[in-house]
Motif scaffolding. Structure first.
Motif, PDB file in Angstrom:
ATOM      1  N   MET A   1       0.818  -1.194   0.124  1.00 20.44           N
ATOM      2  CA  MET A   1      -0.032  -0.020   0.021  1.00 20.44           C
ATOM      3  C   MET A   1       0.888   1.127   0.071  1.00 20.44           C
ATOM      4  SD  MET A   1      -3.264  -0.980   2.704  1.00 20.44           S
ATOM      5  CE  MET A   1      -4.509  -1.864   2.096  1.00 20.44           C
ATOM      6  N   GLU A   2       0.306   2.181  -0.625  1.00 19.99           N
ATOM      7  CA  GLU A   2       1.124   3.514  -0.648  1.00 19.99           C
ATOM      8  C   GLU A   2       0.516   4.353   0.457  1.00 19.99           C
ATOM      9  OE1 GLU A   2       1.649   7.533  -3.565  1.00 19.99           O
ATOM     10  OE2 GLU A   2       0.571   5.606  -4.437  1.00 19.99           O
ATOM     11  N   ILE A   3       1.269   5.041   1.309  1.00 23.71           N
ATOM     12  CA  ILE A   3       0.956   5.725   2.343  1.00 23.71           C
ATOM     13  C   ILE A   3       1.029   7.325   1.912  1.00 23.71           C
ATOM     14  CG2 ILE A   3       3.269   5.725   3.324  1.00 23.71           C
ATOM     15  CD1 ILE A   3       1.812   6.459   6.191  1.00 23.71           C
ATOM     16  N   GLY A   4       0.104   8.071   2.219  1.00 23.87           N
ATOM     17  CA  GLY A   4      -0.019   9.537   1.826  1.00 23.87           C
ATOM     18  C   GLY A   4      -0.416  10.472   2.827  1.00 23.87           C
ATOM     19  N   TYR A   5       0.237  11.635   2.922  1.00 21.31           N
ATOM     20  CA  TYR A   5      -0.299  12.603   4.268  1.00 21.31           C
ATOM     21  C   TYR A   5       0.409  13.651   3.829  1.00 21.31           C
ATOM     22  CZ  TYR A   5       5.033  11.756   4.471  1.00 21.31           C
ATOM     23  OH  TYR A   5       6.147  11.630   4.092  1.00 21.31           O
ATOM     24  N   TRP A   6      -0.451  14.965   4.577  1.00 21.35           N
ATOM     25  CA  TRP A   6      -0.196  16.230   4.348  1.00 21.35           C
ATOM     26  C   TRP A   6      -0.426  16.919   5.774  1.00 21.35           C
ATOM     27  CZ3 TRP A   6      -3.954  19.943   4.895  1.00 21.35           C
ATOM     28  CH2 TRP A   6      -5.383  19.492   4.810  1.00 21.35           C
ATOM     29  N   ILE A   7      -0.180  18.114   6.015  1.00 24.44           N
ATOM     30  CA  ILE A   7      -0.440  18.896   7.150  1.00 24.44           C
ATOM     31  C   ILE A   7      -0.256  20.227   6.866  1.00 24.44           C
ATOM     32  CG2 ILE A   7       2.025  18.916   8.130  1.00 24.44           C
ATOM     33  CD1 ILE A   7       0.970  18.563  10.867  1.00 24.44           C
ATOM     34  N   GLY A   8      -1.353  21.295   7.524  1.00 25.63           N
ATOM     35  CA  GLY A   8      -1.636  22.573   7.404  1.00 25.63           C
ATOM     36  C   GLY A   8      -0.147  23.396   7.748  1.00 25.63           C
ATOM     37  N   GLU A   9      -0.006  24.327   6.861  1.00 25.03           N
ATOM     38  CA  GLU A   9       1.309  24.945   7.293  1.00 25.03           C
ATOM     39  C   GLU A   9       1.492  25.620   8.541  1.00 25.03           C
ATOM     40  OE1 GLU A   9       3.954  28.860   5.267  1.00 25.03           O
ATOM     41  OE2 GLU A   9       1.570  28.444   4.740  1.00 25.03           O
ATOM     42  N   ALA A  10       0.524  26.097   8.963  1.00 22.51           N
ATOM     43  CA  ALA A  10       0.415  26.638  10.616  1.00 22.51           C
ATOM     44  C   ALA A  10       0.970  25.499  11.442  1.00 22.51           C
ATOM     45  CB  ALA A  10      -1.091  27.007  10.987  1.00 22.51           C
ATOM     46  N   HIS A  11       0.927  24.063  11.014  1.00 19.92           N
ATOM     47  CA  HIS A  11       1.383  23.127  12.052  1.00 19.92           C
ATOM     48  C   HIS A  11       2.722  22.503  11.635  1.00 19.92           C
ATOM     49  CE1 HIS A  11      -2.818  23.870  13.235  1.00 19.92           C
ATOM     50  NE2 HIS A  11      -3.084  23.523  11.757  1.00 19.92           N
ATOM     51  N   TRP A  12       3.416  23.072  10.838  1.00 18.78           N
ATOM     52  CA  TRP A  12       4.810  22.530  10.374  1.00 18.78           C
ATOM     53  C   TRP A  12       5.544  22.561  11.497  1.00 18.78           C
ATOM     54  CZ3 TRP A  12       5.530  25.080   4.777  1.00 18.78           C
ATOM     55  CH2 TRP A  12       4.469  24.324   3.963  1.00 18.78           C
ATOM     56  N   GLY A  13       6.479  21.863  11.510  1.00 15.66           N
ATOM     57  CA  GLY A  13       7.684  21.983  12.631  1.00 15.66           C
ATOM     58  C   GLY A  13       7.506  21.628  14.151  1.00 15.66           C
ATOM     59  N   ALA A  14       6.185  20.933  14.044  1.00 16.30           N
ATOM     60  CA  ALA A  14       5.699  20.654  15.741  1.00 16.30           C
ATOM     61  C   ALA A  14       5.968  19.103  16.025  1.00 16.30           C
ATOM     62  CB  ALA A  14       4.185  21.127  16.047  1.00 16.30           C
ATOM     63  N   GLY A  15       6.368  18.206  15.072  1.00 16.29           N
ATOM     64  CA  GLY A  15       6.481  17.175  15.175  1.00 16.29           C
ATOM     65  C   GLY A  15       5.321  16.173  14.986  1.00 16.29           C
ATOM     66  N   ILE A  16       4.165  16.728  14.570  1.00 18.83           N
ATOM     67  CA  ILE A  16       2.853  16.262  14.596  1.00 18.83           C
ATOM     68  C   ILE A  16       2.939  15.063  13.413  1.00 18.83           C
ATOM     69  CG2 ILE A  16       0.352  16.386  13.970  1.00 18.83           C
ATOM     70  CD1 ILE A  16       0.673  19.108  15.060  1.00 18.83           C
ATOM     71  N   MET A  17       3.643  15.238  12.170  1.00 16.73           N
ATOM     72  CA  MET A  17       3.435  14.296  11.247  1.00 16.73           C
ATOM     73  C   MET A  17       4.344  13.224  11.359  1.00 16.73           C
ATOM     74  SD  MET A  17       1.628  13.316   8.706  1.00 16.73           S
ATOM     75  CE  MET A  17       0.819  14.915   8.099  1.00 16.73           C
ATOM     76  N   THR A  18       5.528  13.326  12.004  1.00 14.05           N
ATOM     77  CA  THR A  18       6.385  12.388  12.020  1.00 14.05           C
ATOM     78  C   THR A  18       5.882  11.396  13.151  1.00 14.05           C
ATOM     79  OG1 THR A  18       8.498  13.568  11.987  1.00 14.05           O
ATOM     80  CG2 THR A  18       8.674  11.730  13.201  1.00 14.05           C
ATOM     81  N   GLU A  19       5.209  11.623  14.199  1.00 19.72           N
ATOM     82  CA  GLU A  19       4.568  10.945  15.234  1.00 19.72           C
ATOM     83  C   GLU A  19       3.430  10.461  14.660  1.00 19.72           C
ATOM     84  OE1 GLU A  19       3.020  11.953  19.557  1.00 19.72           O
ATOM     85  OE2 GLU A  19       1.781  12.701  18.036  1.00 19.72           O
ATOM     86  N   ALA A  20       2.734  10.871  13.805  1.00 21.07           N
ATOM     87  CA  ALA A  20       1.469  10.316  13.049  1.00 21.07           C
ATOM     88  C   ALA A  20       1.868   9.230  12.089  1.00 21.07           C
ATOM     89  CB  ALA A  20       0.471  11.460  12.412  1.00 21.07           C
ATOM     90  N   VAL A  21       2.981   9.457  11.316  1.00 22.64           N
ATOM     91  CA  VAL A  21       3.324   8.553  10.434  1.00 22.64           C
ATOM     92  C   VAL A  21       3.905   7.191  11.135  1.00 22.64           C
ATOM     93  CG1 VAL A  21       5.068   8.118   8.364  1.00 22.64           C
ATOM     94  CG2 VAL A  21       3.800   9.850   8.578  1.00 22.64           C
ATOM     95  N   ILE A  22       4.520   7.449  12.061  1.00 23.57           N
ATOM     96  CA  ILE A  22       5.226   6.438  12.940  1.00 23.57           C
ATOM     97  C   ILE A  22       3.999   5.435  13.528  1.00 23.57           C
ATOM     98  CG2 ILE A  22       6.343   5.669  14.946  1.00 23.57           C
ATOM     99  CD1 ILE A  22       8.484   8.147  14.373  1.00 23.57           C
TER     100      ILE A  22
END
Length: 206
Positions: free
Chosen positions: A115-136
């Motif tokens: 399966m292909e994993i895809g993701y995106w996050i709004g600019e105001a939330h960049w750099g907070a570690g949210i996406m790394t935690e979510a992908v893991i």
């Protein structure tokens, strides 16, 4: 004439339906920085606000609208919530603020167990570690809940260093570069391929 009990029953049913409309769906993952849950009809304005940004769209396939309207958001929610089993989810902060999305795209034929994993996050939330935690966490959840899944992979446009860093931190391996494979916004870009295997994510439990 309807009896009082009938009227009360109808009112209670209407109240229950209204309450259900506004209740947030049950999360699949509750993390320190975010919550991952199914989409809800009331997410549409937040999706449109966060996604309507060319800095996000430039790294997405052309199926991701640009500009991103409220109608686009409503259409996406309908698709994401009616396709079963659910494979696409909203990401919110712990306080419920919508920040982005994450999901899986099943491949086919001889790649049917990838399966292909895809993701995106709004600019105001960049750099907070949210996406790394979510992908893991979402990668682990995917392997744990889809027994036939052997491999997750992601293709990242050349230049999207932030997304590549997320995948590396999440344990994904860089497997190669497809040269001049992407044409986006008038630019020719490479496609960087990353993957995570079941045993790499789950170890001996996989």
């Amino acid at each position: 004439m309807a009896s009082m009990s009938q009227n009360n029953g109808a009112a209670e049913q209407t109240e229950s339906q209204t309450r259900a409309q506004f209740e947030s769906p049950m999360p699949i993952l509750t993390l320190s920085r975010s919550i991952i849950r199914p989409y809800h009809v009331l997410d549409a304005p937040s999706i449109a606000r966060e996604a309507n940004n060319p800095l996000i769209a430039q790294w997405m396939r052309n199926l991701f609208p640009d500009p991103y309207t409220l109608l686009d958001a409503e259409s996406w929610i309908s698709i994401a919530t009616k396709t079963l089993p659910l494979r696409n989810f909203a990401i919110t902060r712990p306080d419920g603020t919508y920040v982005g999305g994450i999901g899986l795209k099943p491949l086919a034929d001889v790649e049917s167990r990838t399966m292909e994993i895809g993701y995106w996050i709004g600019e105001a939330h960049w750099g907070a570690g949210i996406m790394t935690e979510a992908v893991i966490a979402f990668s682990r959840w995917s392997f744990e809940t889809i027994p036939e899944l052997l491999r997750l992979e992601a293709g990242i446009f050349g230049g999207n260093e932030g997304s590549m860093a997320v995948l590396r931190k999440a344990g994904y391996t860089f497997e190669g570069r497809r040269r001049n494979a992407v044409f986006k916004n008038g630019k020719v870009l490479d496609f960087h391929m990353f993957a995570l295997l079941r045993e790499e994510c789950l170890g001996s439990r996989g």
